[in-house]
Design an enzyme around this catalytic site. Structure first.
Site, mmCIF file in Angstrom:
data_model
loop_
_atom_site.group_PDB
_atom_site.id
_atom_site.type_symbol
_atom_site.label_atom_id
_atom_site.label_comp_id
_atom_site.label_asym_id
_atom_site.label_seq_id
_atom_site.Cartn_x
_atom_site.Cartn_y
_atom_site.Cartn_z
ATOM 1 N N ILE A 1 43.139 37.286 42.435
ATOM 2 C CA ILE A 1 42.493 36.581 41.247
ATOM 3 C C ILE A 1 43.007 37.483 40.084
ATOM 4 C CG2 ILE A 1 39.925 36.462 40.329
ATOM 5 C CD1 ILE A 1 39.065 36.662 43.370
ATOM 6 N N CYS A 2 42.922 36.722 38.918
ATOM 7 C CA CYS A 2 43.627 37.231 37.705
ATOM 8 C C CYS A 2 42.145 37.264 37.020
ATOM 9 C CB CYS A 2 44.483 36.435 36.888
ATOM 10 S SG CYS A 2 45.045 36.934 35.417
ATOM 11 N N LEU A 3 41.796 38.468 36.727
ATOM 12 C CA LEU A 3 40.368 38.459 36.227
ATOM 13 C C LEU A 3 40.417 39.904 35.444
ATOM 14 C CD1 LEU A 3 37.562 36.876 35.541
ATOM 15 C CD2 LEU A 3 36.663 38.176 37.532
#
Ligand SMILES: [Zn+2]
Ligand SMILES: [Zn+2]
Ligand SMILES: [Zn+2]
Ligand SMILES: [Zn+2]
Ligand SMILES: [Zn+2]
Ligand SMILES: [Zn+2]
Ligand SMILES: [Zn+2]
Lengths: 501, 149
Positions: free
Chosen positions: B85-87
């Site tokens: 996840i790109c967060l």
């Protein structure tokens, strides 16, 4: 997290008798000269009666903070590291992990650190006015993540930090906690600032080093009496059993104090053959080694069944009661005879099969004999034909001889057949008679049994309706009546003699 | 190593007051490892889907962020083929004041607001920018195919 977390101390614990006075003197706001929180890093050289004088004159580390008031981040880190080194060098005996304490009531959320989610321990305030535990903040600054230099709450850059208001530390000190030895049995509650003293000096359930110089074990404080209690002992009760009886009170957090036993107590209670036990049926006190025999023979209360159970008596109960019952129970009285009968019958069955196999044996022998007889007669006939054909080469005497032998064989054969038949018949008769006798007897017993069962049922129903108070004698009377009275099938048939051979 | 009090407290709260549409259950043999499900937010292409994730709390949690990964296949510009996840709050913007619950809420919000300008799955992001309707339809199809309740 690191072990260090759990070993943290409250540095102000019990060190400051004039605490309240100094709170009043300094007012309720944070000020650089305040002598607690981050600045008060000197746990060990603290002099208790100096609150009236400026702390800076007596405490090296406190003065460091006092002179700066506000600490820069790197100074703060240096101070925390210095303190860690000091406490690891001095090897202070610090049993209380403040972070794992249980609080009696849920503390106000303004007292909770956002990092460890517990009430603050040694709180410090950042330039953005957010407050964290000294340790939590240090770990955050050292975490190596990208945002380590930002306030965890508002992400403002952390520039400096200062001690928090004394009011806050006072509120924290007053929080009530459960003694960490609660799982071992200590049920006391304490203000948080006194818990360290309680555990390190007073708690009965704290494990402390054994007083013996050469012993490295620990014992709970309540068992301290100046002696080593870890020596090997011999059981006084059972002479031949040598055993290890270290006094080893189990104070694992999961085991409550009430069930922790010394090994000695455990041995006597659970294993020693000389240890006294209480029979669970009759409550008699016995030695462990005698229990099995007591149950098998003597115990009056142990549940047993009536001897008549094999043929249908349903009575069970304490041995005393069942013994009394069996004195009058007709089924119990019958039981041995029935058993004998059963045994005899199976013996007869065995005999029968033996006779049968003998019979088969005889039959085969008879067949063999017949076969050889036929063979012999044909060979004689052949020989006679031959002698006729060859013109009397066979002498008359030879014929004579052969004929004689033939007669002999025939005689032998006949007598053997007679023998076999008579033997067979005799055995057969024997067998028939015996089983007849047995059958008769069996019927007799069966009939009696039925009668008695009926009687018994009647008696039980009578007892159930409460008509008879004195049941044992009545039962006996009824049985007697049954034996001599109307339904005399059983006795009649007993009297009838089986046919003799 | 004993489980830090904070993790125990967080777990207890996740069980006692679960977040609607989100569940996180620790493994019995490893209390730092959680089985997570997140319901796709309504009005999003992930509506009607239930997505499985795994969440692991490293030894230095909460000083470092939890490790979270999608296990269910999902078509999203900020989630790659491996479920990563790109967060920002899971990486550069982590703060020890954040908790499992806040992180999972952020992930749920990310499903409702894909951000193709900060992509992790470049091909998905590209398509998302070029033909958003088609991309959303694919996301819907994948949800029906892989994230059925
Ligand atoms: Zn904290
Ligand atoms: Zn802040
Ligand atoms: Zn105690
Ligand atoms: Zn000792
Ligand atoms: Zn013994
Ligand atoms: Zn007994
Ligand atoms: Zn009986």
């Amino acid at each position: 997290m690191s072990e260090y977390d759990d070993d943290r101390e409250l540095y102000y614990l019990g060190n400051e008798p004039d605490y309240a006075a100094s709170v009043l003197a300094s007012g309720f706001r944070a000020a650089p000269e305040l002598d607690f929180a981050v600045g008060d890093l000197d746990d060990f050289n603290f002099e208790p009666f100096v609150t009236a004088a400026p702390r800076g004159q007596t405490s090296r580390t406190a003065s460091l903070l006092q002179s700066s008031g506000l600490l820069q981040v790197d100074e703060f880190q240096r101070l925390v590291e210095l303190k860690r080194d000091e406490s690891s060098e001095s090897g202070t005996y610090s049993p209380v992990g403040l972070r794992s304490l249980e609080y009696v009531t849920t503390p106000n959320e303004n007292l909770i650190c956002a990092i460890c989610t517990s009430p603050f321990i040694k709180p410090v305030e950042l330039n953005c006015q957010h407050i964290f535990c000294e340790e939590c903040l240090y770990d955050h600054l050292k975490s190596g993540i990208q945002s380590a230099s930002l306030c965890p709450k508002c992400r403002d850059p952390i520039e400096s930090l200062c001690p928090t208001s004394r009011l806050l530390t006072q509120l924290l000190d007053e929080l009530e906690v459960v003694c960490p030895n609660e799982p071992c049995g200590c049920k006391t509650l304490h203000k948080r600032y006194t818990i360290h003293d309680h555990v390190s000096s007073y708690c009965d359930f704290e494990n402390v080093p054994c007083p013996a110089a050469d012993c490295e074990r620990f014992i709970p404080r309540r068992l301290l009496n100046g002696e080593c209690l870890h020596s090997q002992l011999e059981c006084d009760e059972c002479e031949d059993l040598m055993m290890e009886m270290e006094l080893e009170v189990r104070v694992l957090p999961t085991i409550s104090y009430s069930i922790s036993l010394t090994r000695q107590q455990d041995h006597i209670k659970n294993k020693c053959p000389s240890g006294l036990l209480c029979c669970k049926h009759c409550a008699l006190n016995l030695r462990r080694g005698d229990l099995a025999e007591h149950h098998a023979r003597d115990c009056e209360k142990i549940p047993i069944s009536c001897r008549g159970r094999i043929i249908g008596c349903p009575i069970t109960g304490p041995r005393q009661f069942v013994n009394e019952h069996m004195k009058t129970c007709p089924i119990a009285l019958m039981a041995p005879h029935i058993q004998e009968q059963n045994e005899r019958q199976s013996k007869l069955q065995a005999e029968t099969s033996q006779i049968r196999s003998q019979l088969i044996d005889l039959e085969t022998k008879f067949d063999e004999l017949e076969a050889s007889f036929k063979q012999l007669s044909t060979s004689i006939k052949r020989e006679r034909r031959q002698s006729l054909a060859t013109g009397g080469t066979v002498s008359a005497s030879r014929v004579e001889e052969l004929t004689g032998r033939l007669d002999e064989l025939a005689l032998d054969h006949n007598s053997r057949i007679d023998n076999a038949t008579s033997e067979n018949a005799r055995m057969h008769m024997n067998f028939v008679n015996e089983s007849l006798r047995n059958q008769q007897q069996f019927h007799t017993f069966n009939a009696t049994l039925t009668v008695m069962r009926n009687q018994l049922n009647m008696l039980s129903s009578l007892r159930a309706t409460g008509n008879n108070a004195n049941n044992t004698t009545n039962a006996a009377n009824a049985v007697n009546a049954a034996n001599s009275g109307s339904s005399g099938i059983g006795l009649d048939s007993v009297r009838r003699e089986p046919p003799k051979l | 190593m004993a489980l830090p009090k904070r993790i125990i407290k967080e777990t207890e709260r996740l069980m006692a007051e679960p977040v609607p549409g989100i569940s996180a259950v620790p493994h019995e043999d490893n209390l730092r490892y959680f089985d997570v499900t997140i319901d796709g937010p309504s009005q999003s292409p992930y509506e009607q889907g239930t997505f499985k994730l795994e969440l692991f709390l490293p030894d230095d949690y909460p000083m470092t962020p939890p490790k979270v990964r999608f296990l269910t296949k999902i078509y999203h510009p900020n989630i790659d083929k491996l479920g990563r996840i790109c967060l920002d709050v899971l990486k550069s913007n982590w703060s020890p004041a954040l908790q499992i619950r806040t992180i999972l809420l952020s992930i749920q919000a990310l499903l409702g607001a894909p951000n193709p300008d900060d992509p992790l799955a470049n091909d998905v992001a590209k398509r998302w920018k070029e033909d958003q309707n088609a991309a959303i339809q694919t996301a819907r199809d994948w949800t029906t195919q892989y994230a059925k309740k």
